[in-house]
Enzyme design. Structure first.
Site, PDB file in Angstrom:
ATOM      1  N   HIS A  70      44.605  46.796  40.916  1.00  0.00           N
ATOM      2  CA  HIS A  70      44.988  45.414  40.603  1.00  0.00           C
ATOM      3  C   HIS A  70      44.258  44.871  39.375  1.00  0.00           C
ATOM      4  O   HIS A  70      44.556  43.763  38.924  1.00  0.00           O
ATOM      5  CB  HIS A  70      44.823  44.502  41.825  1.00  0.00           C
ATOM      6  CG  HIS A  70      43.431  44.039  42.098  1.00  0.00           C
ATOM      7  ND1 HIS A  70      42.593  44.660  42.993  1.00  0.00           N
ATOM      8  CD2 HIS A  70      42.714  43.014  41.594  1.00  0.00           C
ATOM      9  CE1 HIS A  70      41.435  44.027  43.032  1.00  0.00           C
ATOM     10  NE2 HIS A  70      41.482  43.017  42.190  1.00  0.00           N
ATOM     11  N   ASP A 116      44.873  50.751  46.155  1.00  0.00           N
ATOM     12  CA  ASP A 116      44.272  49.938  45.084  1.00  0.00           C
ATOM     13  C   ASP A 116      43.205  50.725  44.304  1.00  0.00           C
ATOM     14  O   ASP A 116      42.029  50.428  44.395  1.00  0.00           O
ATOM     15  CB  ASP A 116      43.684  48.646  45.688  1.00  0.00           C
ATOM     16  CG  ASP A 116      43.406  47.597  44.630  1.00  0.00           C
ATOM     17  OD1 ASP A 116      43.781  47.810  43.451  1.00  0.00           O
ATOM     18  OD2 ASP A 116      42.800  46.559  44.969  1.00  0.00           O
ATOM     19  N   SER A 206      35.843  42.979  41.550  1.00  0.00           N
ATOM     20  CA  SER A 206      36.910  43.937  41.824  1.00  0.00           C
ATOM     21  C   SER A 206      36.782  45.174  40.953  1.00  0.00           C
ATOM     22  O   SER A 206      36.407  45.087  39.788  1.00  0.00           O
ATOM     23  CB  SER A 206      38.269  43.321  41.529  1.00  0.00           C
ATOM     24  OG  SER A 206      38.716  42.643  42.648  1.00  0.00           O
ATOM     25  N   GLY A 207      37.166  46.293  41.535  1.00  0.00           N
ATOM     26  CA  GLY A 207      37.142  47.545  40.788  1.00  0.00           C
ATOM     27  C   GLY A 207      35.794  48.243  40.834  1.00  0.00           C
ATOM     28  O   GLY A 207      35.698  49.440  40.599  1.00  0.00           O
TER      29      GLY A 207
END
Ligand code: ARG
Length: 257
Positions: A70, A116, A206-207
Site C-alpha cells: 500500500h 500487503d 507502514s512498510g
C-alpha cells in the site's frame, strides 16, 4: 505512509462502522506510538530505510527494499528515493538510492485484505547489511517495531529520528475478534498482530519491519500494514505475515537482484 490516501482508506473502512461518539472518544492524544518507544541508537537497525513517499522499509538484498504494497503505486515506479544508514533523516552521511523497479504483491487490493508487500529495486547497492526473512517459528515473544512515523494517533507529525519499541504478539483469534467488532475480517494466515495499549506503530511507519532478535542478529517477521487508529486498547497493529510470503518474496527478490 504520510501520503494520506491509504491510511485514510483504512480509517474510513474501520471508522465508518464506528459510531461518531466512539471515534471521538478514542482519539487519544497521549498514546505514545513508535510508539511508546525510544530513539534508536545509531547502527542498531542498519537495514532500516525510509522511503520518500513517507513509508519505512527494510533492505532484503543489497539492492532491494521490502516494504508494504500500500506504500507503492504499482510496478514501474521510478520516483522513489530511499535513505538508509542513519537514524536521523537530516544527518550527514546517509546512504541514498533511487528506485528503478517496483514489484507489488500480485493479489494486493488494500491493506486489510492481505498481500500487503512490495519490493523496490534500487539503482545501486546501498552498502548496508540486509535483514533476513523469518519463519513461523519466529513469531513469538517480544518483537520490535520501528519507524519515523507519527508518535500519536492525533498528530500527523513525522519524526526526524528513528524510534523503536518492543511489542507482544497478539494471537490471530484475539486479533480477529477485536477487529470483527468493527466489521473488519482479519486475513489470519496473511497477518500477524502485535502491540498493546500505548505501544504500536502508526501512520508513517507502514512498510517498515517487525523484527525478532535472534542472538546478535534480527529476522523480519512482519511488515507494518494497518490498525484501527494507533495504540488503542484492544486494537493491536496488524502486520503482513512474512512467513506466509517468504518463498514468494525470496523468488521475486532473486529475479530483481
Ligand atoms: N497504514 C499505516 C501507514 O500507512 C500504518 C498503520 C499502522 N497502524 C497501527 N495501528 N499499527 O503508515
Amino acid at each position: 505512509m504520510v501520503r494520506k490516501v491509504a491510511s485514510l482508506v483504512t480509517l474510513a473502512i474501520v471508522a465508518s462502522v464506528l459510531s461518531a461518539s466512539q471515534v471521538g472518544a478514542s482519539a487519544q492524544d497521549d498514546a505514545r506510538v513508535v510508539v511508546g518507544g525510544d530513539p534508536a541508537p545509531q547502527g542498531k537497525f542498519p537495514w532500516m530505510v525510509r522511503l520518500s513517499m513517507g513509508c519505512g522499509g527494510a533492505l532484503t538484498a543489497p539492492r532491494v527494499v521490502l516494504t508494504a504494497a500500500h506504500c507503492v503505486a504499482g510496478s514501474g515506479d521510478k520516483s522513489i528515493t530511499v535513505l538508509g544508514g542513519v537514524t536521523d533523516l537530516k544527518a550527514k552521511g546517509a546512504h541514498t538510492a533511487r528506485s528503478v523497479k517496483v514489484v507489488r504483491a500480485p493479489g494486493f487490493r488494500d491493506e486489510t485484505h492481505g498481500d500487503d508487500w512490495a519490493l523496490v529495486k534500487l539503482d545501486r547497492e546501498l552498502g548496508l547489511p540486509t535483514l533476513s526473512l523469518g519463519r513461523a517459528a519466529d513469531e513469538k515473544g517480544a518483537l520490535t517495531i520501528m519507524g519515523w512515523g507519527q508518535t500519536s494517533e492525533a498528530s500527523a507529525q513525522q519524526q526526524q529520528k528513528l524510534r523503536y519499541a518492543s511489542v507482544p504478539v497478539v494471537s490471530d483469534a484475539d486479533c480477529a475478534a477485536a477487529y470483527r467488532k468493527v466489521d473488519v475480517n482479519l486475513v489470519k494466515n496473511e497477518s500477524l498482530c502485535a502491540g498493546k495499549k500505548g505501544v504500536d506503530t502508526c501512520q508513517g511507519d507502514s512498510g517498515g519491519p517487525l523484527v525478532r532478535q535472534k542472538g546478535s542478529s534480527w529476522v523480519q517477521v512482519g511488515i507494518v500494514s494497518w490498525g484501527l487508529g494507533c495504540a488503542r486498547k484492544g486494537y493491536p497493529g496488524v502486520y503482513t505475515q512474512v512467513s506466509t510470503f517468504r518463498d514468494a518474496i525470496r523468488s521475486a527478490t532473486r529475479k530483481l537482484s
